[in-house]
Design a protein around this motif. Structure first.
Motif, PDB file in Angstrom:
ATOM      1  N   GLN A 232     -68.286   7.552  -0.600  1.00 21.20           N
ATOM      2  CA  GLN A 232     -67.791   6.934  -1.826  1.00 21.20           C
ATOM      3  C   GLN A 232     -67.251   8.025  -2.748  1.00 21.20           C
ATOM      4  O   GLN A 232     -67.937   8.986  -3.075  1.00 21.20           O
ATOM      5  CB  GLN A 232     -68.875   6.145  -2.554  1.00 21.20           C
TER       6      GLN A 232
ATOM      7  N   TYR B 254     -58.702   5.740 -12.257  1.00 19.75           N
ATOM      8  CA  TYR B 254     -57.650   4.835 -11.798  1.00 19.75           C
ATOM      9  C   TYR B 254     -56.756   4.404 -12.954  1.00 19.75           C
ATOM     10  O   TYR B 254     -57.221   3.802 -13.921  1.00 19.75           O
ATOM     11  CB  TYR B 254     -58.261   3.604 -11.125  1.00 19.75           C
TER      12      TYR B 254
ATOM     13  N   GLY C 292     -60.208  -5.577  -6.008  1.00 21.79           N
ATOM     14  CA  GLY C 292     -61.188  -4.990  -5.109  1.00 21.79           C
ATOM     15  C   GLY C 292     -61.036  -5.411  -3.664  1.00 21.79           C
ATOM     16  O   GLY C 292     -61.559  -4.745  -2.761  1.00 21.79           O
TER      17      GLY C 292
ATOM     18  N   TRP D 109     -58.030  -5.825  -2.098  1.00 20.19           N
ATOM     19  CA  TRP D 109     -56.749  -5.425  -1.528  1.00 20.19           C
ATOM     20  C   TRP D 109     -56.920  -4.988  -0.074  1.00 20.19           C
ATOM     21  O   TRP D 109     -57.935  -4.365   0.284  1.00 20.19           O
ATOM     22  CB  TRP D 109     -56.184  -4.251  -2.315  1.00 20.19           C
TER      23      TRP D 109
ATOM     24  N   VAL E  97     -57.709  -1.289   0.217  1.00 18.11           N
ATOM     25  CA  VAL E  97     -59.105  -0.913   0.006  1.00 18.11           C
ATOM     26  C   VAL E  97     -59.951  -1.268   1.223  1.00 18.11           C
ATOM     27  O   VAL E  97     -60.771  -0.471   1.693  1.00 18.11           O
ATOM     28  CB  VAL E  97     -59.646  -1.599  -1.261  1.00 18.11           C
ATOM     29  N   ARG E  98     -59.724  -2.469   1.765  1.00 16.91           N
ATOM     30  CA  ARG E  98     -60.521  -2.913   2.909  1.00 16.91           C
ATOM     31  C   ARG E  98     -60.230  -2.069   4.150  1.00 16.91           C
ATOM     32  O   ARG E  98     -61.143  -1.737   4.915  1.00 16.91           O
ATOM     33  CB  ARG E  98     -60.240  -4.387   3.198  1.00 16.91           C
TER      34      ARG E  98
ATOM     35  N   GLN F 186     -61.979   1.251   3.968  1.00 22.94           N
ATOM     36  CA  GLN F 186     -63.411   1.115   4.228  1.00 22.94           C
ATOM     37  C   GLN F 186     -63.675   0.927   5.718  1.00 22.94           C
ATOM     38  O   GLN F 186     -64.586   1.542   6.286  1.00 22.94           O
ATOM     39  CB  GLN F 186     -63.981  -0.056   3.436  1.00 22.94           C
TER      40      GLN F 186
ATOM     41  N   THR G 126     -64.932   4.343   0.378  1.00 25.64           N
ATOM     42  CA  THR G 126     -64.832   3.390  -0.730  1.00 25.64           C
ATOM     43  C   THR G 126     -64.672   4.177  -2.031  1.00 25.64           C
ATOM     44  O   THR G 126     -64.819   5.404  -2.049  1.00 25.64           O
ATOM     45  CB  THR G 126     -66.083   2.491  -0.821  1.00 25.64           C
TER      46      THR G 126
ATOM     47  N   TYR H 172     -64.559   3.307  -9.352  1.00 28.11           N
ATOM     48  CA  TYR H 172     -63.413   3.412 -10.248  1.00 28.11           C
ATOM     49  C   TYR H 172     -63.811   3.668 -11.698  1.00 28.11           C
ATOM     50  O   TYR H 172     -64.763   3.079 -12.205  1.00 28.11           O
ATOM     51  CB  TYR H 172     -62.579   2.124 -10.218  1.00 28.11           C
TER      52      TYR H 172
ATOM     53  N   TRP I 296     -52.462   6.360  -5.005  1.00 28.58           N
ATOM     54  CA  TRP I 296     -52.814   6.808  -3.657  1.00 28.58           C
ATOM     55  C   TRP I 296     -51.596   7.260  -2.851  1.00 28.58           C
ATOM     56  O   TRP I 296     -51.647   7.326  -1.633  1.00 28.58           O
ATOM     57  CB  TRP I 296     -53.517   5.672  -2.904  1.00 28.58           C
TER      58      TRP I 296
END
Length: 556
Positions: A66, A71, A81, A83, A86-87, A90, A96, A99, A451
């Motif tokens: 993490q 952000y 969260g 998106w 993001v998934r 992970q 992860t 923020y 990113w």
């Protein structure tokens, strides 16, 4: 006096950066070879780090990782969260985020406040190299140049793309730098001038202007044609920042307020010293040119004060025939405005930036962009080495860059045998599938500046969203001559503090008088000497002495 080739202040020698980039590291204190094969005794906290990470390796943390992230939340695509971006990180990278959300409108004020508090997230994106001197002495930001040997993809691209001189320019007097910049394989020109093509044809203009003088003549033709509805041949947006920034290299100076003036310090080859751009004869010539446009009724004086929507509306409804642009707003704003107004005959086109009296020049340094900083506290965290590996993979590897920009192959885009990428049906981005119900950034989190550095980095990715029109513009701009860099003049912390005492006041004088001279509030012929005197009274000569002494020290 005609100044020759004033250029942005560099910050260190290419030799020094080459030595830094060639240095390698071990994975532990035993002296085991690092990514480039050399050895060092440095040991880093390695929890979750990969033992065999290198160029071409897909990063995946060996245990859940993490990372805290400052952000910058854009109102057009607020953080979600769930998106896919993001998934996927992970699932595939075991990463992860924690923020620290900062609204876009407060970014420039809250960022230094958070950093000054000492409680700094691991990653601080959307940071320009010009900002690093304000943070270098505070102890909260990591001198990342001490650790780039753990970032093989970054090293690989710097070597392949011959970016050593550009990277040298961002080093401070200590020989270190604190921002990992976004990097381009090639300089990419985005900003220029857009024309209402049908108006230019009505005025009898058959070819694009190649110089600023030719542009003035064309604007005069539009005015003389008395086209119904046209109040000004040119009504600009962005408060003239882009237009002045575009024109300045051709006049051998810099301008454009915070878009291009920088710290105002530029190298004069003839005198062998740094000069202050805002006081030079070249600056006077640039301002005289644009003041002449206003005086002749060719440039809307409201260009300095109107907001973007007002300027776009004037261009869309036919009150103006020319406006500053970039390769995205042509479709997203100008053509959309025509469509919204029901105008099916309007034609808009981006033209090549004209050459000036000093030549057909493009500013040096166009291959570096905003990047990110890492907190000094991160170096003490158990996952520090894994953090460096992740940053290197996401922001500098070909795989990570493609993922950050285009998303997941087969889900958000497809790629043919030749490598051409296409967004899947139902997903749009800017001018690609504008009618799509889902947007790549809004609904999936990709093509997000938090990113993704430099909008793609590799030339392939940099141009992958561009249409043929934009590619033609890039090809036309590629023939411009890039101005060489200035000699290095890195400031010590004490010199930086001293320079800061002068810089703001000097900048304020230049920006206020730039608008006053161009709009005619002040007369350049009568008031220029008073302008230069005001700069001297504000410490201009002492300010330049700081940089010239720093240059002499660097030369030794």
């Amino acid at each position: 006096m005609r100044r020759s080739s004033p250029r942005s202040v560099a910050a260190a020698t290419a030799l020094a950066i080459a030595a830094t980039m060639l240095a390698a590291c071990s994975d532990d204190s035993s002296g085991e070879p690092g990514p480039s094969g050399a050895q060092t005794g440095r040991s880093l906290p390695s929890q979750a780090a990969m033992a065999d990470y290198g160029v071409g390796t897909t990063f995946k943390a060996t245990e859940p990782l993490q990372i805290s992230l400052m952000y910058r939340e854009h109102p057009n695509y607020p953080l979600k969260g769930d998106w896919l971006f993001v998934r996927a990180l992970q699932d595939n990278q075991n990463v992860t985020f924690d923020y620290v959300n900062v609204p876009l409108s407060d970014w420039n004020t809250q960022k230094p406040t958070i950093i000054g508090s000492g409680d700094v997230p691991d990653l601080i994106p959307v940071t320009y190299t010009a900002e690093q001197s304000r943070y270098a002495g505070g102890g909260s930001i990591l001198p990342i140049s001490d650790y780039v040997q753990y970032m093989p993809n970054l090293q690989d691209k710097i070597a392949k793309w011959d970016l050593g001189p550009e990277m040298a320019n961002i080093k401070l007097a200590s020989g270190q730098y604190y921002v990992l910049p976004g990097i381009h394989e090639k300089a990419r020109s985005q900003y220029s001038i857009a024309i209402r093509e049908e108006y230019w044809k009505q005025a009898g203009i058959t070819s694009d202007p190649t110089t600023w003088d030719e542009l003035e003549a064309d604007l005069q033709k539009i005015k003389d044609a008395k086209i119904p509805g046209v109040k000004y041949p040119l009504s600009d947006r962005w408060q003239m920042k882009s237009l002045l920034n575009q024109a300045a290299p051709g006049f051998n100076t810099t301008s454009g307020f915070d878009w291009g003036f920088g710290n105002g310090v530029f190298w004069d080859d003839k005198d062998g010293a740094f000069v202050y751009s805002g006081a030079t004869d070249e600056q006077r010539q640039l301002l005289t040119y644009f003041a002449g446009l206003v005086k002749k009724g060719l440039l809307d004086p409201e260009s300095f004060t109107q907001d973007d929507d007002q300027a776009i509306q004037k261009f869309g409804n036919g009150e103006s025939a020319t406006i500053s642009t970039n390769d995205q707003v042509i479709d997203n704003e100008y053509r959309k405005t025509f469509s919204d107004l029901g105008n099916t005959t309007a034609k808009v086109r981006q033209i090549r930036v004209p050459a000036g009296p000093a030549g057909d020049l493009y500013p040096y340094g166009g291959r570096l962009e905003s990047g990110l900083m890492i907190s000094a506290a991160a170096a003490q965290k158990p996952y520090f080495k894994a953090l460096l590996q992740f940053v290197d993979w996401l922001y500098y590897s070909d795989e990570g860059l493609e993922f950050a920009k285009w998303g997941v192959e087969g889900t958000t885009f497809t790629k043919d045998a030749a490598g051409k990428r296409t967004l899947v049906d139902g997903i749009g981005y800017n001018a690609i599938h504008p009618e799509a119900s889902k947007k790549l950034n809004v609904d999936f989190g990709f093509s997000n500046g938090e990113w993704m550095l430099a909008q793609g980095t590799t030339w392939d990715l940099d141009t992958s969203f561009l249409n043929d029109e934009s590619l033609t513009f890039l090809k036309a701009m590629s023939s411009k001559k890039i101005m060489p860099p200035a000699p290095p003049a890195p400031l010590t912390p004490d010199q930086s503090d001293e320079a800061a005492q002068y810089q703001t006041q000097l900048y304020d004088i230049v920006t206020q008088n730039t608008a006053a001279f161009i709009t005619g509030t002040k007369d350049i012929a009568k008031d220029w000497d008073a302008h230069v005197k005001a700069l001297k009274d504000a410490g201009m000569e002492a300010y330049l002495t700081i940089y010239n002494e720093a240059r002499e020290a660097a030369a030794k």
